[in-house]
Design a protein around this motif. Structure first.
Motif, PDB file in Angstrom:
ATOM      1  N   LEU A 385     -37.555  -4.769  60.194  1.00 12.48           N
ATOM      2  CA  LEU A 385     -36.498  -3.830  59.814  1.00 12.48           C
ATOM      3  C   LEU A 385     -36.986  -2.390  59.980  1.00 12.48           C
ATOM      4  O   LEU A 385     -36.231  -1.512  60.438  1.00 12.48           O
ATOM      5  N   PHE A 386     -38.247  -2.158  59.599  1.00 13.15           N
ATOM      6  CA  PHE A 386     -38.786  -0.808  59.730  1.00 13.15           C
ATOM      7  C   PHE A 386     -38.861  -0.397  61.202  1.00 13.15           C
ATOM      8  O   PHE A 386     -38.524   0.739  61.559  1.00 13.15           O
ATOM      9  N   ALA A 387     -39.278  -1.331  62.046  1.00 11.96           N
ATOM     10  CA  ALA A 387     -39.343  -1.029  63.487  1.00 11.96           C
ATOM     11  C   ALA A 387     -37.949  -0.749  64.032  1.00 11.96           C
ATOM     12  O   ALA A 387     -37.755   0.178  64.853  1.00 11.96           O
ATOM     13  N   THR A 388     -36.980  -1.511  63.590  1.00 15.77           N
ATOM     14  CA  THR A 388     -35.604  -1.284  64.039  1.00 15.77           C
ATOM     15  C   THR A 388     -35.113   0.086  63.597  1.00 15.77           C
ATOM     16  O   THR A 388     -34.453   0.819  64.360  1.00 15.77           O
ATOM     17  N   ALA A 389     -35.403   0.461  62.350  1.00 16.29           N
ATOM     18  CA  ALA A 389     -34.983   1.764  61.850  1.00 16.29           C
ATOM     19  C   ALA A 389     -35.640   2.884  62.645  1.00 16.29           C
ATOM     20  O   ALA A 389     -34.994   3.900  62.968  1.00 16.29           O
ATOM     21  N   MET A 390     -36.932   2.733  62.953  1.00 18.83           N
ATOM     22  CA  MET A 390     -37.618   3.758  63.748  1.00 18.83           C
ATOM     23  C   MET A 390     -36.985   3.890  65.133  1.00 18.83           C
ATOM     24  O   MET A 390     -36.823   5.003  65.667  1.00 18.83           O
ATOM     25  N   THR A 391     -36.629   2.765  65.718  1.00 19.99           N
ATOM     26  CA  THR A 391     -35.982   2.791  67.038  1.00 19.99           C
ATOM     27  C   THR A 391     -34.659   3.528  66.971  1.00 19.99           C
ATOM     28  O   THR A 391     -34.322   4.355  67.839  1.00 19.99           O
ATOM     29  N   LEU A 392     -33.878   3.232  65.934  1.00 20.61           N
ATOM     30  CA  LEU A 392     -32.582   3.897  65.790  1.00 20.61           C
ATOM     31  C   LEU A 392     -32.749   5.392  65.541  1.00 20.61           C
ATOM     32  O   LEU A 392     -31.947   6.207  66.043  1.00 20.61           O
ATOM     33  N   MET A 393     -33.782   5.745  64.760  1.00 19.79           N
ATOM     34  CA  MET A 393     -34.005   7.164  64.491  1.00 19.79           C
ATOM     35  C   MET A 393     -34.320   7.925  65.786  1.00 19.79           C
ATOM     36  O   MET A 393     -33.875   9.060  66.004  1.00 19.79           O
ATOM     37  N   SER A 394     -35.107   7.309  66.662  1.00 20.85           N
ATOM     38  CA  SER A 394     -35.409   7.975  67.941  1.00 20.85           C
ATOM     39  C   SER A 394     -34.196   7.996  68.856  1.00 20.85           C
ATOM     40  O   SER A 394     -34.099   8.839  69.762  1.00 20.85           O
ATOM     41  N   THR A 395     -33.267   7.071  68.618  1.00 20.47           N
ATOM     42  CA  THR A 395     -32.066   7.006  69.459  1.00 20.47           C
ATOM     43  C   THR A 395     -31.035   8.042  69.045  1.00 20.47           C
ATOM     44  O   THR A 395     -30.212   8.498  69.869  1.00 20.47           O
ATOM     45  N   VAL A 396     -31.054   8.445  67.761  1.00 20.22           N
ATOM     46  CA  VAL A 396     -30.056   9.392  67.269  1.00 20.22           C
ATOM     47  C   VAL A 396     -30.086  10.678  68.088  1.00 20.22           C
ATOM     48  O   VAL A 396     -29.034  11.253  68.424  1.00 20.22           O
ATOM     49  N   ARG A 397     -31.302  11.134  68.460  1.00 26.07           N
ATOM     50  CA  ARG A 397     -31.405  12.390  69.211  1.00 26.07           C
ATOM     51  C   ARG A 397     -30.810  12.271  70.618  1.00 26.07           C
ATOM     52  O   ARG A 397     -30.494  13.264  71.254  1.00 26.07           O
ATOM     53  N   LEU A 398     -30.706  11.046  71.122  1.00 23.61           N
ATOM     54  CA  LEU A 398     -30.185  10.854  72.472  1.00 23.61           C
ATOM     55  C   LEU A 398     -28.669  10.704  72.500  1.00 23.61           C
ATOM     56  O   LEU A 398     -28.058  10.724  73.578  1.00 23.61           O
ATOM     57  N   VAL A 399     -28.064  10.555  71.329  1.00 22.71           N
ATOM     58  CA  VAL A 399     -26.606  10.358  71.263  1.00 22.71           C
ATOM     59  C   VAL A 399     -25.951  11.716  71.023  1.00 22.71           C
ATOM     60  O   VAL A 399     -26.230  12.389  70.027  1.00 22.71           O
ATOM     61  N   GLU A 400     -25.087  12.098  71.934  1.00 22.60           N
ATOM     62  CA  GLU A 400     -24.432  13.407  71.828  1.00 22.60           C
ATOM     63  C   GLU A 400     -23.116  13.345  71.069  1.00 22.60           C
ATOM     64  O   GLU A 400     -22.685  14.339  70.492  1.00 22.60           O
ATOM     65  N   HIS A 401     -22.475  12.178  71.064  1.00 24.77           N
ATOM     66  CA  HIS A 401     -21.187  12.071  70.387  1.00 24.77           C
ATOM     67  C   HIS A 401     -21.413  12.113  68.876  1.00 24.77           C
ATOM     68  O   HIS A 401     -22.170  11.307  68.330  1.00 24.77           O
ATOM     69  N   PRO A 402     -20.772  13.075  68.185  1.00 29.66           N
ATOM     70  CA  PRO A 402     -21.025  13.223  66.735  1.00 29.66           C
ATOM     71  C   PRO A 402     -20.711  11.946  65.932  1.00 29.66           C
ATOM     72  O   PRO A 402     -21.463  11.589  65.036  1.00 29.66           O
ATOM     73  N   GLU A 403     -19.593  11.296  66.261  1.00 29.32           N
ATOM     74  CA  GLU A 403     -19.206  10.107  65.482  1.00 29.32           C
ATOM     75  C   GLU A 403     -20.223   8.979  65.678  1.00 29.32           C
ATOM     76  O   GLU A 403     -20.640   8.314  64.725  1.00 29.32           O
ATOM     77  N   ALA A 404     -20.661   8.772  66.931  1.00 29.40           N
ATOM     78  CA  ALA A 404     -21.653   7.736  67.191  1.00 29.40           C
ATOM     79  C   ALA A 404     -22.973   8.059  66.510  1.00 29.40           C
ATOM     80  O   ALA A 404     -23.656   7.189  65.946  1.00 29.40           O
ATOM     81  N   SER A 405     -23.346   9.353  66.551  1.00 32.49           N
ATOM     82  CA  SER A 405     -24.588   9.768  65.900  1.00 32.49           C
ATOM     83  C   SER A 405     -24.521   9.533  64.396  1.00 32.49           C
ATOM     84  O   SER A 405     -25.476   9.090  63.767  1.00 32.49           O
ATOM     85  N   GLY A 406     -23.334   9.820  63.809  1.00 28.46           N
ATOM     86  CA  GLY A 406     -23.157   9.607  62.372  1.00 28.46           C
ATOM     87  C   GLY A 406     -23.263   8.126  62.000  1.00 28.46           C
ATOM     88  O   GLY A 406     -23.836   7.767  60.958  1.00 28.46           O
ATOM     89  N   ARG A 407     -22.681   7.298  62.854  1.00 28.92           N
ATOM     90  CA  ARG A 407     -22.752   5.852  62.570  1.00 28.92           C
ATOM     91  C   ARG A 407     -24.194   5.352  62.658  1.00 28.92           C
ATOM     92  O   ARG A 407     -24.626   4.517  61.866  1.00 28.92           O
TER      93      ARG A 407
END
Length: 562
Positions: A385-407
């Motif tokens: 779960l921690f690895a998954t969360a870290m992956t998602l955290m690094s992905t947030v910076r790559l998402v430009e759409h505000p709604e997708a980033s918020g989700r």
């Protein structure tokens, strides 16, 4: 001429005298024959039964009939040269009830115990050893006492009083009773041997049954119930109880009872330092007596007399006490009863020991399973779960759409919350309470779920840290009281549609917070319930706040040092 007429009459008169004397002697012979026949029948009657108590009563009843006595009794002599049992015949129930106590073997009766020879008196009160009778005893005059011997041992004495018709007991009466006492000794010995063989047979059967049940995994109460029932059967007791120490180790409680008045006796308890049962438990030695062992015992009031107490176990491993009793007037427990039941008490102790061993084994198995689950959660689930969360955290910076980033950010927050909940679960798995009482976590869950019916919705709940391991019982009581009062305030005043409860142990601090989306605090100031919560926190060196929430409602925070 006159002399001739009277001469034949003289021989006739002498013949009449001889015939009268012959008639008297014939009547005496017939009476003696009848008494000899009665004695033979009595001997046969006494030896026809093998139950010891029945044999003893038959001996007394037969003796009173043979010598035409109004009253009879048999006193059984104990190890301390006193009467341990007294079997009366000829007294009505009212007369027995009026007697304050049975003789203990003093005075004239004690003389027969010390000097085991027949004693015949025309008047009891004339003898220098006569002490008189117990209060309530009917008056008695003539007396005949004969010892009953079993081999070289004086088993007891036959006492016969008040010969009917007002006469005294004569030598023939004494000879008949001595002959009966000799036959009675043989009958008593036979009854004893039969009783001993029956006891041994019962012990072997019971021992086999209990051993089989132990090896087959029978429960503790099941085995103890069987031991108690068998012990009662082997000794022909009227009451049997099993006494076990309470959790504090200060008193003995009645775990099981069988017999008359068992329901009332189940409520009794015994202190370890002031009762016979406590002495048996502490010393590991049996005690028995022809009367209840404790002065003022409830057993005495309920009509019980002879009592036997045996330790369940030996030495320092005594686990409880096996208590047996008989009704007043019955034979005391014998040395054979004690020997047989001592081995039985050892089996009962083994049953308790095996139960504890099984309980420890089950607990160890449970702890091993919990430890394995906790390690799997920590080493596998949380890491993934921690690895998954870290992956998602690094992905947030790559998402430009505000709604997708918020989700994505919301998913990361949920993963963080899930990791905290799993860690809290790991703490719960690794800390098992020693007692059977509900854990603090369980009590918190119960309180929160109990508020659901009043709120109309289920409050959220989050618990973190070692709640069960680090919080003392006193502090746990304070926490539960605060949580109960806070949830009550939400129910009565908040008008909320959502509430969240969080309980955390972090560092050296216990923190409770309750959030709701209700109407908020009243403008008139704090209510008395909140003041009580603040006082609790202050007494424990902690803090309390009740403030409006960022999005409305109220946030209550209560924290105290551990």
């Amino acid at each position: 001429m006159v002399d001739d007429e009277h001469r034949p009459l003289m021989p006739n008169m002498r013949l009449d005298e001889l015939l009268s004397e012959l008639q008297v002697r014939l009547n005496a012979v017939l009476a003696t024959r009848d008494r000899v026949h009665a004695l033979l029948e009595a001997v046969v009657s006494v030896g026809s039964d093998l139950d010891l108590e029945t044999v003893l009563r038959t001996i007394v009843e037969t003796a009173t009939k043979l010598v035409d006595a109004s009253y009879g009794a048999l006193g059984v002599v104990g190890q301390e040269q006193t009467l341990v049992q007294f079997i009366p015949v000829g007294l009505s129930d009212e007369e027995i009830a009026a007697i304050e106590h049975w003789p203990h073997g003093l005075g004239l009766l004690g003389l027969l115990i010390k000097d085991a020879r027949p004693l015949r008196l025309g008047r009891i009160s004339d003898h220098p050893e006569s002490y008189g009778f117990p209060p309530g005893h009917p008056p008695m005059g003539t007396f005949l006492g004969v010892p009953v011997r079993v081999r070289d041992e004086v088993f007891g004495n036959l006492y016969l009083t008040e010969k009917r018709g007002g006469g005294e007991f004569d030598e023939e009466d004494e000879a008949i009773v001595i002959a009966l006492a000799t036959a009675a000794g043989v009958a008593v010995e036979n009854a004893r041997l039969y009783e001993e063989s029956r006891r041994r047979e019962a012990w072997l059967e019971a021992s086999t049954e209990v051993t089989t049940r132990l090896l087959s995994g029978g429960g503790t109460r099941e085995v103890l119930t069987m031991v108690a029932a068998r012990a009662r059967q082997m000794t022909d007791a009227d009451l049997v109880r099993i006494l076990l120490p309470d959790p504090a180790g200060e008193r003995l409680l009645v775990e099981f009872a069988e017999g008359a008045d068992e329901g009332e006796l189940t409520e009794m308890s015994y202190a370890l330092d002031a009762t016979a049962a406590g002495e048996v438990f502490r010393q590991g030695r049996p005690l028995h007596s022809p009367e209840p062992l404790d002065a003022g015992s409830r057993l005495r009031d309920l009509g019980y007399g002879p009592e036997l107490l045996l330790p369940l176990g030996a030495g320092s491993s005594v686990r409880g006490v096996l208590a047996l009793a008989k009704c007043v007037g019955r034979m005391p427990f014998s040395a054979g009863d004690v020997r047989a039941l001592e081995a039985f008490g050892g089996q009962a102790a083994i049953a308790l020991e095996l139960a504890d061993t099984r309980r420890d084994a089950e607990r160890l198995s449970l702890l091993e399973d919990r430890d394995r689950i906790a390690k799997d959660l920590h080493d596998v689930v949380i890491q993934r779960l921690f690895a998954t969360a870290m992956t998602l955290m690094s992905t947030v910076r790559l998402v430009e759409h505000p709604e997708a980033s918020g989700r994505l950010q919301h998913a990361i927050d949920e993963l963080d919350e899930t990791i905290r909940q799993i860690r809290s679960t790991i703490f719960a798995l690794q800390n098992v309470r020693e007692t059977a009482a509900p854990s603090l976590r369980a009590q918190i869950v119960e309180l929160v779920e109990g508020a659901r019916g009043h709120l109309g919705f289920m409050p959220g709940l989050r618990m973190e840290g070692q709640l069960d391991a680090r919080i003392s019982d006193d502090l746990a009581e304070q926490l539960l009281a605060v949580l109960r009062e806070t949830l009550s305030n939400v129910v009565r005043h908040a008008k909320a549609t959502r509430a969240d409860v969080a309980v955390e142990v972090t560092g050296g601090l216990l923190a409770l917070s309750v959030r709701d989306n209700g109407v908020g605090l009243p403008s008139g100031g704090r209510r008395s319930g909140l003041r009580n919560l603040e006082e609790r926190a202050t007494r424990l060196g902690g803090s309390f706040t009740a403030e409006p929430g960022e999005q409305g409602g109220t946030v209550v925070r209560w924290s105290v040092p551990l």
